[in-house]
Structure formats: C-alpha cells, structure tokens
Design a protein around this motif. Structure first.
Motif, PDB file in Angstrom:
ATOM      1  N   TRP A  51       0.852  -1.200   0.000  1.00 49.44           N
ATOM      2  CA  TRP A  51       0.000   0.000   0.000  1.00 49.44           C
ATOM      3  C   TRP A  51       0.882   1.242   0.000  1.00 49.44           C
ATOM      4  O   TRP A  51       0.610   2.225  -0.671  1.00 49.44           O
ATOM      5  CB  TRP A  51      -0.922  -0.010   1.224  1.00 49.44           C
ATOM      6  CG  TRP A  51      -1.986   1.029   1.123  1.00 49.44           C
ATOM      7  CD1 TRP A  51      -3.162   0.914   0.446  1.00 49.44           C
ATOM      8  CD2 TRP A  51      -1.960   2.351   1.682  1.00 49.44           C
ATOM      9  NE1 TRP A  51      -3.874   2.079   0.559  1.00 49.44           N
ATOM     10  CE2 TRP A  51      -3.174   2.980   1.305  1.00 49.44           C
ATOM     11  CE3 TRP A  51      -1.054   3.065   2.470  1.00 49.44           C
ATOM     12  CZ2 TRP A  51      -3.498   4.278   1.686  1.00 49.44           C
ATOM     13  CZ3 TRP A  51      -1.375   4.355   2.840  1.00 49.44           C
ATOM     14  CH2 TRP A  51      -2.583   4.952   2.450  1.00 49.44           C
ATOM     15  N   VAL A  61      -3.285   7.015  -3.797  1.00 49.21           N
ATOM     16  CA  VAL A  61      -3.927   6.601  -2.547  1.00 49.21           C
ATOM     17  C   VAL A  61      -5.123   5.725  -2.891  1.00 49.21           C
ATOM     18  O   VAL A  61      -6.125   6.201  -3.398  1.00 49.21           O
ATOM     19  CB  VAL A  61      -4.368   7.811  -1.708  1.00 49.21           C
ATOM     20  CG1 VAL A  61      -5.061   7.361  -0.438  1.00 49.21           C
ATOM     21  CG2 VAL A  61      -3.170   8.666  -1.382  1.00 49.21           C
ATOM     22  N   LEU A  63      -8.110   3.015  -1.854  1.00 43.68           N
ATOM     23  CA  LEU A  63      -8.905   2.416  -0.778  1.00 43.68           C
ATOM     24  C   LEU A  63      -9.547   1.131  -1.290  1.00 43.68           C
ATOM     25  O   LEU A  63     -10.544   0.672  -0.762  1.00 43.68           O
ATOM     26  CB  LEU A  63      -9.970   3.393  -0.273  1.00 43.68           C
ATOM     27  CG  LEU A  63      -9.447   4.583   0.534  1.00 43.68           C
ATOM     28  CD1 LEU A  63     -10.588   5.466   0.990  1.00 43.68           C
ATOM     29  CD2 LEU A  63      -8.650   4.116   1.742  1.00 43.68           C
ATOM     30  N   ILE A 238     -13.413  -3.612   3.687  1.00 45.35           N
ATOM     31  CA  ILE A 238     -12.559  -2.418   3.766  1.00 45.35           C
ATOM     32  C   ILE A 238     -11.564  -2.528   4.927  1.00 45.35           C
ATOM     33  O   ILE A 238     -10.523  -1.869   4.929  1.00 45.35           O
ATOM     34  CB  ILE A 238     -13.435  -1.143   3.887  1.00 45.35           C
ATOM     35  CG1 ILE A 238     -12.610   0.150   3.785  1.00 45.35           C
ATOM     36  CG2 ILE A 238     -14.198  -1.107   5.191  1.00 45.35           C
ATOM     37  CD1 ILE A 238     -12.186   0.502   2.411  1.00 45.35           C
ATOM     38  N   THR A 241      -7.934  -2.746   4.014  1.00 44.65           N
ATOM     39  CA  THR A 241      -7.266  -1.498   3.650  1.00 44.65           C
ATOM     40  C   THR A 241      -7.076  -0.614   4.867  1.00 44.65           C
ATOM     41  O   THR A 241      -6.080   0.098   4.975  1.00 44.65           O
ATOM     42  CB  THR A 241      -8.071  -0.778   2.555  1.00 44.65           C
ATOM     43  OG1 THR A 241      -8.143  -1.651   1.438  1.00 44.65           O
ATOM     44  CG2 THR A 241      -7.411   0.505   2.121  1.00 44.65           C
ATOM     45  N   VAL A 242      -8.022  -0.689   5.813  1.00 42.92           N
ATOM     46  CA  VAL A 242      -7.850   0.048   7.062  1.00 42.92           C
ATOM     47  C   VAL A 242      -6.529  -0.349   7.717  1.00 42.92           C
ATOM     48  O   VAL A 242      -5.734   0.501   8.122  1.00 42.92           O
ATOM     49  CB  VAL A 242      -9.021  -0.221   8.032  1.00 42.92           C
ATOM     50  CG1 VAL A 242      -8.757   0.431   9.374  1.00 42.92           C
ATOM     51  CG2 VAL A 242     -10.315   0.291   7.443  1.00 42.92           C
ATOM     52  N   VAL A 245      -3.574   1.090   5.723  1.00 44.80           N
ATOM     53  CA  VAL A 245      -3.415   2.529   5.938  1.00 44.80           C
ATOM     54  C   VAL A 245      -2.799   2.768   7.315  1.00 44.80           C
ATOM     55  O   VAL A 245      -1.853   3.534   7.467  1.00 44.80           O
ATOM     56  CB  VAL A 245      -4.786   3.248   5.837  1.00 44.80           C
ATOM     57  CG1 VAL A 245      -4.652   4.713   6.227  1.00 44.80           C
ATOM     58  CG2 VAL A 245      -5.336   3.132   4.441  1.00 44.80           C
ATOM     59  N   GLY A 285      -8.049   3.435  15.207  1.00 45.34           N
ATOM     60  CA  GLY A 285      -8.486   4.610  14.451  1.00 45.34           C
ATOM     61  C   GLY A 285      -8.039   5.895  15.115  1.00 45.34           C
ATOM     62  O   GLY A 285      -7.517   6.800  14.459  1.00 45.34           O
TER      63      GLY A 285
END
Lengths: 333, 287
Positions: A51, A61, A63, A238, A241-242, A245, A285
């Motif tokens: 990534w 970038v 997602l 998702i 990808t979280v 990131v 997060g």
C-alpha cells in the motif's frame, strides 16, 4: 554530478543478516505464540509495504486494495477446495489473477485523478464484493472453508509468511534502489518537473500498481491460508485497507522501514486488545488520527528527523564537492 | 417500468440530500470527507436516543440533533481538518478515514451491531395508490424535504453574506484573506451548516431504511455516486446525480432483479468516472 544510492555498508549488511538469521531460526527457539505473532507481522508488513509503494511513492492513494486480498484468498480457496490441486498453486494463481485484474481496471481508474482515483478503487472493490456474493462459481456469499489450512503446521505457515514478507520487501528495495525508483520518488515530489526530466508518469504508476497488486494478491492467499475461511464480505472488506493505511501511516508513509515498524505495532496492539474486540479498531483509528496530527511522517519520520537513518539505502546522496568547485570557478571568473 | 422510474426519481431525492454535504465540503474545503456517511448515521443514532430517552417528539429530537451535529461539525473542522489541511487533501482524507473507523466501532460498542429503525408518522401510508403506480408516503416526504433543503442550502450559499464569504474563501483563498475573511473560520462555518443538513438526511434515512453502526459506508458510497455524477462542489448537480443513481438502481432492479441493484449503481458510476472523470456537470477548471 554523481547521484548514487547509499552504499550497502558493513553495518547495513550485518544488521540485515542478523535480522534474517533471527527470523529464519525463529520457529526453532520461539514458542507457538511467538511464531504465530511473527507470521501475522510478516504478512501484514507485506500488504503495508505494498500500500505504501502506491501511496507513499507513486502518489496513488487506494482504498480498494482489499480487492486483491479477496482475489488472492479466493484463488487459494478455489485451487485447494474446488479443483483439489496443491495449494501452493493457489499463490501462483493469486499473482496471475491479481495482475490481470489490475491490468483490466487500470484502464478506467487511471483516467481518474487524485481523490477520484481513491473513490474509483474503492468502488471497484465494492463492486467485486457484490459480484462475488451473487456468483454461483464462488459459492455465493457462503464462501469456502479452506480445509488444507488445518493440515498445515504453524512452522510451515510461518515460512510461507516469511516468503511473502521477503518477496514484498525485496521487490520494494529493488524498485526503489533502481533508476526507476529514483523516477518514482521524483514523481512523488513534483509530478510536472519529473515528467519534464523524462519520467514516464503513466508507465511508472502502472508498473507500481501491477507489482503492488500481484504481491497483495499473494499476501491475500497467505492471509486466508492462515484464516482458513473466506467469504465475500470479509475477503473484500474495507478492514484490510484500514490495516494497510494504519500500518503505513503509523510507521511512516514513503519510507521502506515505516511499514515494518507499523506492522509490528499493529499486530501487537491488536493482540493486546484481542479481548476487547470492539475497542481494538476504535483505538487503532484514534491512534492513526492522532499520529497524523502530531507526526504526519509517522515513527520513521520522527527517527529520520533525529538522524538520517536509512536501512536499505534507497536515498540518493549528491556529491556536494561538485557544487563547491562550480562556485569556485564561477568566483574565479 | 413506470413504477421503477418514479421510485427511482424519488429515491434520487434522498440520495441527493445524502450527497449534498459531501459535495459542499469538497467544493469549499477541498477535502473528501470519508466520514460523511458515518457522521450521518451518528445523527440518526442521536435522534433515536433522544426520541426514546428524552423527548417523545421526533421533530424536537431532530431540532436538538441538528444543534449537536452543527457543534460536532464545528469541532471536527476546527480541531481535525484545519490542523492538517495545509499538508494536503490526502492527509486530511486519511484523518477522516481514521475518524470513520473510530465512529463505526464506537457506535458498535454502544449500540451493538443489530438493526435499528426510527419511528415515522407516515410509515406504511401511501401518498398515491393506484393500479398503475403507488408512491409510499415516506418516499414522497423524503423527496419534498430533500428538494426544499437543497434549495435552501443553495440560497444560503448564494444570497447571505456568510454564504458569500464562504464561497469567496473557497474560490480564491488568498484574495479572500486579503479582503479580511478568515478562510479557516469560514471552513468551520461551512462544516457546521453541512452537518446540520446532514442531520436531516440522517432522520430520513433512519425512517426509510433500517440502520446499524456500519451502514455509514453504504451511504458514503451513495453520496460519492451522487457527487461524482453531479460534479464535486455543485449543489444542484447533486439533484441530478441523485436522480440518475436512483433511476439506474431501480431500472436495473426491474430488468435484472433486486440482487443487481447495488452492482448496477457501482457500474454506472465507474463508467461515468471513466468517461467524464471530473463529473457529468462540472465545468473543467483550468489551472
């Protein structure tokens, strides 16, 4: 003017050799738990690096990286469950399918710029997820149990993860130490200027995208070999990808060492918070947000600010004596 | 088929209202608010809690939630986005991505992962019912409220001094600052107004669909669709974007079955993004 990659000095060779020896010998002295943790770290490091290669170097970038995790996982599941072939072929198929899929979707999504690219990749991943849910060939939204995973020892799984991590790292180091990598970094810093100096933007981005997709696909197969169960909403979720990131942001985007540090922190934090399953993503997060606010370049950024640490020697140094000579001759005139 | 077209258009109204907040923030602050869907669901949960625990009137609950959401918008813009905005749009986007994950998980912790629904005075009633078409009361209300609110937002942005300052701040930051406008304060106001409008969208969504902590993503994608079709930053574009997305979904559902409704939406979007990457209606900006 000489521009050169950092030399692989003795210190670098020794520290890399120690790391490799420790990792290879890990199953022989570490307990099951430690081996399991490192299995996860190596796989997450691989997807974090991939990534980061896109976002930190090629300025893309995405997602939608979970599309390739899911495709990789499904490749493995189809090879081992449906076609009853040796599961290692699943890794090959994962790479091939991922590259082909990346090549096909690169046509539409590369016409999108910046934030549209980000949205476009996400839409592609969501579309694939919805499609798999209504596709009989992949057993709708029920998915597959990957039974071969149960016959696999922890050590074997560890070495597969080690292989995946190694492939990812070697690919990134080779790319960035090459002239192509120099072009990438120039492109990241100033797209227009680098294009004038001869960097082929489209081709460079496409190569990065294909490499990243292939290895993310392979890593996806490994991740699902470890998880042993796949269904569309999770495989194309998702959340993958979280994690990528998070790993790249915490460790430091645009550095090779960043995702390594990020993956270690991510896996350990997640294990520590395992019993509070709802809290773990919440805390991750918040950490990511605080990290961007406080240290936008991540942990590697903090380390780099103190001293120019660069384990893989991808930074170029310019011999400044040339400038001095120039200045002197100019002054003499 | 006629039924599909009418339902699609009516759904488009609500879609437009969901998308308008995203569009405004992109147009003004130049940031893609990835947490937009989640913030809308937050307002839905606020209304649910207030209406069940504090007051027994859904409109009063909405009024309270509008104030709360405006304050939340204010805080998010002032302390999160304004802090990182100078580092580029991508950094701000990643911050909102982190916030989105945090919101989803915080909501799951508090409310659990189950389905919820908001009470609605018009639930189950029909606005029009005939052999040819029938329109549910809820869809009609959604459509009317959405149109009124979007026109209202456009008027605020067009006619009021605050709206003019906000537009000035977004169209030429430096000139606006030279004229004595604090652009970052304007961004804060814009976010507060947007979040207030999003609270209304949250009410309608909660009344129309069942919702749970993770629904935000689903609505974010709808909002993206609306905004991408209508053009980022265009208020009236969202109406057209909403209508096209709603129509595409309902017609696909009519032709291929409801399973393909969502997929059709994505594919229409991807095609539009490929053919016109800057949006269907937005003018090409030359820099």
């Amino acid at each position: 003017m000489k521009k050169q990659t950092g030399k692989m000095t003795t210190v670098r060779w020794i520290s890399l050799a120690v790391a490799v020896v420790l990792l290879v010998s890990l199953p022989f002295w570490g307990g099951d738990y430690i081996v399991n943790i490192f299995t996860l770290i190596l796989m997450y490091m691989a997807i974090g690096e991939m990534w980061n290669l896109l976002a930190g170097y090629a300025g893309l970038v995405s997602l939608g990286a979970q599309a390739f995790i899911g495709l990789g996982g499904y490749s493995l599941a189809m090879i081992s469950q449906v076609f009853k072939l040796p599961f290692l072929l699943g890794f090959l198929l994962a790479a091939v399918i991922s590259v082909l899929f990346a090549l096909i979707i690169s046509v539409p999504i590369f016409s999108m710029k910046d934030v549209y690219f980000t949205i476009g990749t996400w839409l592609v991943a969501e579309a694939v997820c919805v499609f798999f849910q209504s596709w009989a060939f992949v057993n709708f939204n029920v998915g597959y149990n990957i039974t071969v995973a149960r016959r696999l020892s922890g050590t074997a799984m560890y070495f597969i993860a080690f292989g995946v991590g190694l492939i990812a790292l070697v690919a990134v180091v080779i790319i960035l130490r090459s002239k192509f990598g120099l072009g990438l970094m120039a492109m990241r810093d100033n797209e227009a200027a680098s294009e004038i100096r001869g960097v082929k933007l489209y081709r460079s981005k496409l190569i990065c995208f294909l490499v990243s997709s292939a290895i993310t696909g392979i890593a996806g197969a490994a991740l699902y070999l470890n998880l042993s169960y796949i269904k569309p909403t999770v495989g194309f979720g998702i959340d993958w990808t979280v994690s990528m990131v998070f790993i790249a942001v915490i460790g430091g985007m645009g550095t090779i060492e960043g995702p390594i540090i990020g993956a270690i922190i991510f896996v350990i934090l997640r294990q520590l918070l395992y019993n509070f399953s709802g809290f773990s993503m919440l805390i991750l997060g918040i950490i990511a947000v605080v990290m961007i606010l406080v240290a936008p370049k991540g942990i590697m950024g903090l380390i780099n600010k103190k001293k120019g640490f660069d384990l893989f020697g991808v930074k170029r140094t310019v011999d400044i004596s040339i400038f001095k000579e120039d200045a002197e001759t100019a002054a003499a005139k | 088929m006629l039924q599909a077209i009418i339902t699609g258009l009516l759904m488009g109204g609500l879609y437009a209202l969901i998308g308008v907040g995203l569009s405004l923030i992109f147009g003004i602050v130049k940031v893609t608010n990835i947490a937009h869907g989640d913030l809308m669901i937050v307002s839905t949960f606020f209304i649910m809690v207030i209406v069940t625990k504090l007051v027994n009137n859904i409109y009063l609950a909405l009024a309270i939630t509008i104030v709360i959401m405006a304050i939340i918008g204010f805080l998010i813009q002032k302390f999160l986005i304004n802090t990182v905005i100078d580092q580029g749009a991508e950094t701000a986007m990643l911050v909102m991505f982190g916030l989105s994950i945090a919101i989803q998980n915080a909501l799951t912790l508090i409310f659990g992962a189950g389905n919820n629904a908001l009470p609605s005075p018009v639930k189950g009633t029909n606005f029009i019912k005939s052999d040819l078409v029938s329109i549910s009361g809820q869809y009609a209300v959604n459509f009317i409220v959405a149109i009124v609110l979007i026109v209202g937002l456009a008027l605020i942005m067009d006619k009021t001094p605050l709206g003019r300052s906000i537009r000035a701040a977004s169209s030429d930051t430096m000139a606006a600052e030279l004229m004595g406008i604090n652009t970052k304060t304007m961004y804060v106001w814009a976010m507060a107004i947007t979040m207030a409008a999003t609270a209304v969208a949250g009410l309608l969504v909660g009344q129309t669909y069942s919702f749970f902590p993770y629904t935000g993503t689903q609505f974010l994608i709808i909002a993206f669709g609306v905004v991408v079709i209508g053009g980022m930053g265009s208020i009236f574009g969202t109406l057209i974007g909403g209508a096209i997305l709603g129509l595409a979904q309902m017609i696909a559902a009519y032709l291929f079955g409801t399973a393909y409704q969502t997929l059709a939406g994505y594919i229409v979007l991807l095609i539009l993004l490929t053919v016109r990457p800057q949006g269907l209606l937005s003018k090409k900006v030359r820099k």
